[in-house]
Design a protein around this motif. Structure first.
Motif, mmCIF file in Angstrom:
data_model
loop_
_atom_site.group_PDB
_atom_site.id
_atom_site.type_symbol
_atom_site.label_atom_id
_atom_site.label_comp_id
_atom_site.label_asym_id
_atom_site.label_seq_id
_atom_site.Cartn_x
_atom_site.Cartn_y
_atom_site.Cartn_z
ATOM 1 N N THR A 121 -5.871 4.114 7.545
ATOM 2 C CA THR A 121 -4.771 4.875 8.299
ATOM 3 C C THR A 121 -3.868 2.699 8.728
ATOM 4 O O THR A 121 -3.079 2.228 8.621
ATOM 5 C CB THR A 121 -4.574 5.017 9.578
ATOM 6 O OG1 THR A 121 -4.747 6.446 9.030
ATOM 7 C CG2 THR A 121 -3.197 5.263 10.348
ATOM 8 N N TYR A 122 -5.360 1.982 9.423
ATOM 9 C CA TYR A 122 -4.253 0.692 9.721
ATOM 10 C C TYR A 122 -4.548 -0.439 8.407
ATOM 11 O O TYR A 122 -2.961 -1.070 9.233
ATOM 12 C CB TYR A 122 -5.668 0.261 10.247
ATOM 13 C CG TYR A 122 -5.832 -1.437 10.867
ATOM 14 C CD1 TYR A 122 -5.091 -1.788 11.360
ATOM 15 C CD2 TYR A 122 -6.766 -1.715 9.279
ATOM 16 C CE1 TYR A 122 -5.287 -3.136 12.012
ATOM 17 C CE2 TYR A 122 -7.044 -3.470 9.298
ATOM 18 C CZ TYR A 122 -6.083 -4.440 10.719
ATOM 19 O OH TYR A 122 -5.808 -5.859 10.914
ATOM 20 N N ALA B 219 -0.384 1.009 7.829
ATOM 21 C CA ALA B 219 0.383 0.596 8.361
ATOM 22 C C ALA B 219 0.324 -1.084 8.496
ATOM 23 O O ALA B 219 1.915 -1.284 8.604
ATOM 24 C CB ALA B 219 -0.283 0.494 10.415
ATOM 25 N N ARG B 220 -0.139 -2.320 7.891
ATOM 26 C CA ARG B 220 -0.457 -3.442 7.807
ATOM 27 C C ARG B 220 0.616 -3.395 6.890
ATOM 28 O O ARG B 220 1.540 -4.323 6.762
ATOM 29 C CB ARG B 220 -1.609 -4.299 7.562
ATOM 30 C CG ARG B 220 -2.352 -3.997 9.328
ATOM 31 C CD ARG B 220 -3.552 -4.871 8.745
ATOM 32 N NE ARG B 220 -3.324 -6.865 8.161
ATOM 33 C CZ ARG B 220 -3.723 -7.619 7.999
ATOM 34 N NH1 ARG B 220 -4.917 -7.747 8.148
ATOM 35 N NH2 ARG B 220 -3.495 -8.296 7.169
ATOM 36 N N ARG C 103 3.683 -2.922 7.898
ATOM 37 C CA ARG C 103 4.826 -3.584 8.455
ATOM 38 C C ARG C 103 5.289 -4.733 8.057
ATOM 39 O O ARG C 103 6.252 -5.748 7.924
ATOM 40 C CB ARG C 103 3.272 -4.064 9.499
ATOM 41 C CG ARG C 103 4.830 -4.783 10.574
ATOM 42 C CD ARG C 103 3.726 -4.736 11.913
ATOM 43 N NE ARG C 103 2.585 -3.912 11.962
ATOM 44 C CZ ARG C 103 1.785 -3.591 12.084
ATOM 45 N NH1 ARG C 103 0.565 -4.982 11.596
ATOM 46 N NH2 ARG C 103 0.554 -3.047 12.585
ATOM 47 N N VAL D 26 5.428 4.735 2.538
ATOM 48 C CA VAL D 26 5.608 5.326 4.337
ATOM 49 C C VAL D 26 6.153 7.362 3.235
ATOM 50 O O VAL D 26 5.146 8.341 4.159
ATOM 51 C CB VAL D 26 7.160 5.349 5.066
ATOM 52 C CG1 VAL D 26 7.677 6.255 6.373
ATOM 53 C CG2 VAL D 26 6.836 3.885 5.373
ATOM 54 N N SER E 117 1.938 7.945 1.614
ATOM 55 C CA SER E 117 1.847 8.252 3.720
ATOM 56 C C SER E 117 1.731 9.455 4.235
ATOM 57 O O SER E 117 0.768 10.361 4.535
ATOM 58 C CB SER E 117 1.468 7.097 4.594
ATOM 59 O OG SER E 117 1.111 6.093 3.654
#
Length: 446
Positions: free
Chosen positions: A179-180, A183-184, A187, A198, A201
């Protein structure tokens, strides 16, 4: 089959075929070699590893083999695993050696002739293995596949609670890290890449976490089972880590090692020569590089990775025969490389995950249609992959991730950076001097 078990199988397939695709990417993506016979080295690695690690005098087997390397290393702690690793190493060397025999007479051909010749040689090699029973048991294959460290599983660390906390906690950490990373990426990305990340996921979260809860009798147990996928409650009296989950971790370790090896190679000066050979072979040749030697080395490197993937594939299937190594396997790898991004190792892994998620994940559609439509549904999965490939080639020819960036520090770069930063880091008097000159009418153009 529980959804967590399906995820274990899917990730294992992605790791094996991802390693296979990395080998193809070294040849095709970075060096420009169109090798339609890549599956031959997949087969060689699988067969050689199988015959070196299988026990002697197996009933129903009339080919070469029975060298029992794990048993020979059995006196050493961890010897069975070490013996299997030696077998894998020999399988990789055998795959590289066969590619050398194929590459010497064929790599001087033009791209299209090279592709056709490589495909023909792979087909001939497959037919030889199929028809010569004395070699690898012909069409009957090998059923006695050694499973490294199988005697240590299921693995438990104590009580049911301890096993759940340890292996379940590792599962939660794996999801948290994934997840990290996503997310990176979201971003840092923009536009279509961010939207695609997105959507994928959310689709995975809905499929893996939300959809099973809709028809679950016990929502908490179902969610816990999917979340703690490394923990198998049926492995031993107190649960623990079963062999399928261990083999998934082993396959991921091989994928990580192959990825690291490939990245180190491609991001080196040697890798720059490979890319120069791909872009315009005349340029490195004019600079004194022996391009034929570099192409041979790239062929050896990619074939060795394919051989390692073949060794893992035989264990995952539990049986090996020539009909498992058709030309379609190579085209699956080409599709994965193109989907993820040619000349991008991370793109190969992403493309392989997308390919096998569609090919394997859509098999659940069989539950919603009558059994007489099973053949049509199987064909529709390949049609769907073809449509996705066409869409990617049309809207994003470079693939999902595109070609990777090469941030290579050359000798003298630090000194150059210091020279550039020097005037900015000087004293305020030095920077004020031009302003003072201008204030005093120093601008001669005026």
């Amino acid at each position: 089959m529980a959804l967590a078990d399906f995820l274990i199988s899917l990730v294992t397939f992605v790791a094996i075929y991802g390693l296979f695709g990395l080998g193809l990417n070294v040849k095709f993506g970075f060096t420009g070699l169109i090798d339609f016979g890549h599956v031959a080295y997949f087969m060689v690695g699988g067969y050689v590893t199988a015959v070196l690690t299988m026990p002697a005098q197996v009933t129903g087997y009339d080919g070469l083999g029975g060298y029992a390397l794990p048993a020979l290393f059995g006196a050493v702690p961890g010897g069975t695993l070490l013996g299997w690793l030696v077998g894998v190493a020999v399988g990789m060397l055998a795959a590289a050696f066969v590619s050398l025999l194929v590459g010497v007479p064929t790599l001087r051909l033009r791209e299209d002739y090279l592709a056709i010749t490589a495909l023909g040689i792979a087909t001939i090699l497959n037919e030889v293995v199929l028809s010569e029973v004395w070699l690898f048991n012909g069409p009957f294959g090998i059923r006695s596949i050694h499973e490294p460290a199988a005697g240590a599983f299921p693995l438990g660390l104590g009580s049911f609670t301890v096993n759940l906390l340890v292996f379940g906690g590792l599962s939660v950490l794996a999801f948290a890290y994934a997840t990290y990373r996503v997310a990176r990426y979201v971003r840092a990305a923009s536009g279509r890449r961010r939207a695609l990340a997105v959507v994928v996921s959310l689709a995975f979260a809905a499929w893996y976490f939300v959809q099973p809860l809709l028809g679950a009798g016990n929502v908490v147990v179902t969610l816990q089972t999917n979340l703690t996928f490394l923990f198998d409650p049926n492995a031993g009296p107190n649960g623990g880590l079963d062999y399928d989950r261990f083999f998934m971790l082993l396959s991921l370790a091989f994928l990580a090692g192959g990825y690291w090896w490939s990245q180190r190679t491609i991001n080196s000066p040697y890798g720059r020569v490979l890319r120069a050979v791909r872009d315009d072979e005349d340029v490195p040749r004019a600079l004194g590089k022996e391009t034929f030697r570099y192409k041979i080395q790239a062929l050896l490197f990619g074939s060795a990775l394919a051989g390692a993937a073949g060794a893992l594939y035989t264990i995952h299937i539990g049986f090996i025969s020539p009909d498992q190594f058709g030309a379609m396997i190579t085209f699956f790898a080409f599709a994965s490389v193109i989907i993820g991004g040619t000349a991008n190792n991370a793109g190969v892994v992403v493309g392989t995950a997308v390919f096998w998620a569609i090919n394997s994940g859509t098999q659940f559609l069989n539950d919603y249609f009558p059994s007489e439509y099973a053949v049509q549904l199987s064909a529709s999965r390949l049609i769907l992959i073809g449509i996705i490939l066409i869409v990617i080639l049309y809207y994003r020819p470079e693939g999902i991730l595109g070609e990777q960036d090469y941030d290579i520090t050359l000798p003298g770069d630090d000194a150059a950076d210091a020279d550039v930063a020097g005037p900015e880091a000087g004293s305020s008097d030095a920077t004020a001097a031009p302003d003072t000159a201008e204030a005093n009418g120093g601008g001669r153009d005026e």
